[in-house]
Design a protein around this motif. Structure first.
Motif, PDB file in Angstrom:
ATOM      1  N   ARG A  27      50.340  78.117  38.335  1.00  0.00           N
ATOM      2  CA  ARG A  27      50.962  77.897  39.646  1.00  0.00           C
ATOM      3  C   ARG A  27      51.871  79.068  39.949  1.00  0.00           C
ATOM      4  NH1 ARG A  27      51.079  72.433  38.007  1.00  0.00           N
ATOM      5  NH2 ARG A  27      53.060  72.746  36.955  1.00  0.00           N
ATOM      6  N   GLY A  28      51.897  79.454  41.212  1.00  0.00           N
ATOM      7  CA  GLY A  28      52.760  80.546  41.624  1.00  0.00           C
ATOM      8  C   GLY A  28      53.813  80.070  42.600  1.00  0.00           C
TER       9      GLY A  28
ATOM     10  N   ILE B 256      52.657  74.426  48.214  1.00  0.00           N
ATOM     11  CA  ILE B 256      52.376  73.078  47.721  1.00  0.00           C
ATOM     12  C   ILE B 256      52.674  73.054  46.236  1.00  0.00           C
ATOM     13  CG2 ILE B 256      50.685  71.219  47.621  1.00  0.00           C
ATOM     14  CD1 ILE B 256      49.178  72.558  49.853  1.00  0.00           C
ATOM     15  N   SER B 257      53.906  72.765  45.871  1.00  0.00           N
ATOM     16  CA  SER B 257      54.328  72.881  44.481  1.00  0.00           C
ATOM     17  C   SER B 257      53.659  71.859  43.576  1.00  0.00           C
ATOM     18  CB  SER B 257      55.854  72.718  44.380  1.00  0.00           C
ATOM     19  OG  SER B 257      56.253  71.459  44.880  1.00  0.00           O
ATOM     20  N   GLY B 258      53.162  70.757  44.134  1.00  0.00           N
ATOM     21  CA  GLY B 258      52.558  69.726  43.315  1.00  0.00           C
ATOM     22  C   GLY B 258      51.111  69.989  42.946  1.00  0.00           C
TER      23      GLY B 258
ATOM     24  N   ALA C 248      63.254  81.727  38.430  1.00  0.00           N
ATOM     25  CA  ALA C 248      62.185  81.922  39.407  1.00  0.00           C
ATOM     26  C   ALA C 248      62.730  81.799  40.816  1.00  0.00           C
ATOM     27  CB  ALA C 248      61.086  80.868  39.189  1.00  0.00           C
ATOM     28  N   GLY C 249      62.306  82.738  41.660  1.00  0.00           N
ATOM     29  CA  GLY C 249      62.668  82.654  43.068  1.00  0.00           C
ATOM     30  C   GLY C 249      63.949  83.365  43.434  1.00  0.00           C
ATOM     31  N   THR C 250      64.653  83.989  42.450  1.00  0.00           N
ATOM     32  CA  THR C 250      65.924  84.616  42.779  1.00  0.00           C
ATOM     33  C   THR C 250      65.848  86.139  42.806  1.00  0.00           C
ATOM     34  OG1 THR C 250      66.628  84.699  40.467  1.00  0.00           O
ATOM     35  CG2 THR C 250      67.136  82.696  41.712  1.00  0.00           C
TER      36      THR C 250
ATOM     37  N   SER D  75      57.745  83.744  39.567  1.00  0.00           N
ATOM     38  CA  SER D  75      57.675  82.294  39.417  1.00  0.00           C
ATOM     39  C   SER D  75      57.613  81.914  37.942  1.00  0.00           C
ATOM     40  CB  SER D  75      56.444  81.746  40.134  1.00  0.00           C
ATOM     41  OG  SER D  75      55.259  82.205  39.489  1.00  0.00           O
ATOM     42  N   ASP D  76      57.854  80.632  37.662  1.00  0.00           N
ATOM     43  CA  ASP D  76      57.739  80.157  36.295  1.00  0.00           C
ATOM     44  C   ASP D  76      56.330  80.364  35.760  1.00  0.00           C
ATOM     45  OD1 ASP D  76      60.374  79.371  36.300  1.00  0.00           O
ATOM     46  OD2 ASP D  76      59.959  77.271  36.751  1.00  0.00           O
TER      47      ASP D  76
END
Length: 301
Positions: free
Chosen positions: A115-116, A120-122, A62-64, A16-17
């Motif tokens: 944040r990972g 809940i991205s927010g 991130a995420g790929t 993740s970022d």
């Protein structure tokens, strides 16, 4: 010698970022303190894998990246940020926060992103980061989503001074951070006089607001003086400033942390089984809202 002097900087990686920011912070910390970086990826599928660094790699969005690529890319990123730092890595079975808390037994400092990959991205702070900060048995650095180079040269290390000697490990950690970075240390103690009904309930009658305010200020000054003596042991290489500030602790610390290199706070041992009980309201406030990286240092048992 510090009992953690030969222990690694452990950093959680998930692609993740937030974890990329944590890797950058861990690389810089290892370079400053001449430590090894240990990159850890938690694999809930149960497989255990180890990886060696590859010679070159580009950062993946991130995420790929699949699990294996997360570690190899993470190690390559550390090498690019700090070429002289040794790096090791492992994929360990288990839930991420449990794996990282287990790693804290043998770490000098444990680094996580704010944040990972949570659903809940927010959220201001990810659930894994919060659980690790609450339960780890070593200092936990929560890195913010900004480049390491964004910190202005000479930005101070800020220490939040607590009320008891249980906060002393945080003071010592902050002193070493300032030494390693070659920057000033700003130690801040927030204080407020108790409300009249609290004073009266404690039997301090008649209520004299001026005397209560003076007593609260003396108590804050005493905390500052005690920590000052502790920090002064060993002739710190960086200048130290102490400040007692009237106001709510979380507001005082958040203001002090603006433009800081890092904010260091202590956490007491509160007991209980629920993750997060080790962290008080001030801890939660700075973890969620501080503009700089935050390091939570567990106190003595």
């Amino acid at each position: 010698m510090d009992e953690r002097s030969d222990r690694p900087v452990v950093v959680g990686a998930d692609g993740s970022d937030g974890s990329l920011t944590a890797l950058d912070w861990a690389a810089a910390e290892a370079e400053r303190t001449s430590r090894v970086v240990r990159v850890v990826h938690a694999s809930e599928s149960g497989r255990r894998e180890s990886y060696r660094p590859r010679t070159a790699a580009e950062d993946k969005p991130a995420g790929t990246a699949p699990r294996g690529a997360v570690l190899t890319d993470a190690m390559a990123r550390v090498h690019r940020r700090a070429p002289g730092v040794r790096v090791a890595a492992a994929s360990l079975p288990g839930e991420p926060s449990a794996v990282l808390v287990s790693e804290s037994d043998d770490a000098a400092v444990l680094v996580v992103g704010s944040r990972g990959r949570g659903p809940i991205s927010g959220m201001l702070l990810g659930s894994v980061s919060l659980a690790v900060a609450a339960r780890a048995r070593c200092p936990v650095a929560v890195a913010r989503e900004r480049a390491v180079s964004d910190t202005a040269a000479g930005a101070p290390v800020v220490l939040g001074i607590g009320e008891t000697a249980a906060e002393d490990p945080a003071a010592l950690f902050a002193r070493e951070q300032a030494r390693a970075r070659g920057v000033p240390l700003l130690a801040v103690r927030a204080w407020r006089p108790p409300l009249p009904d609290v004073v009266i309930a404690q039997g301090s009658v008649p209520y004299d607001p001026l005397q209560v305010e003076r007593a609260s200020r003396r108590q804050a000054d005493a905390c500052v003086e005690r920590v000052g003596r502790l920090i002064g042991e060993g002739s710190p290489a960086a200048p130290v400033r102490f400040r007692a500030v009237e106001g709510p602790a979380h507001e005082v610390l958040l203001r002090a942390a603006e433009g800081a290199a890092v904010l260091v706070v202590g956490a007491g041992h509160r007991g209980g089984r629920v993750p997060g009980l080790q962290l008080g309201r001030v801890n939660h406030a700075v973890l969620h809202h501080a503009a700089c990286p935050v390091v939570v240092v567990p106190g003595t048992e």
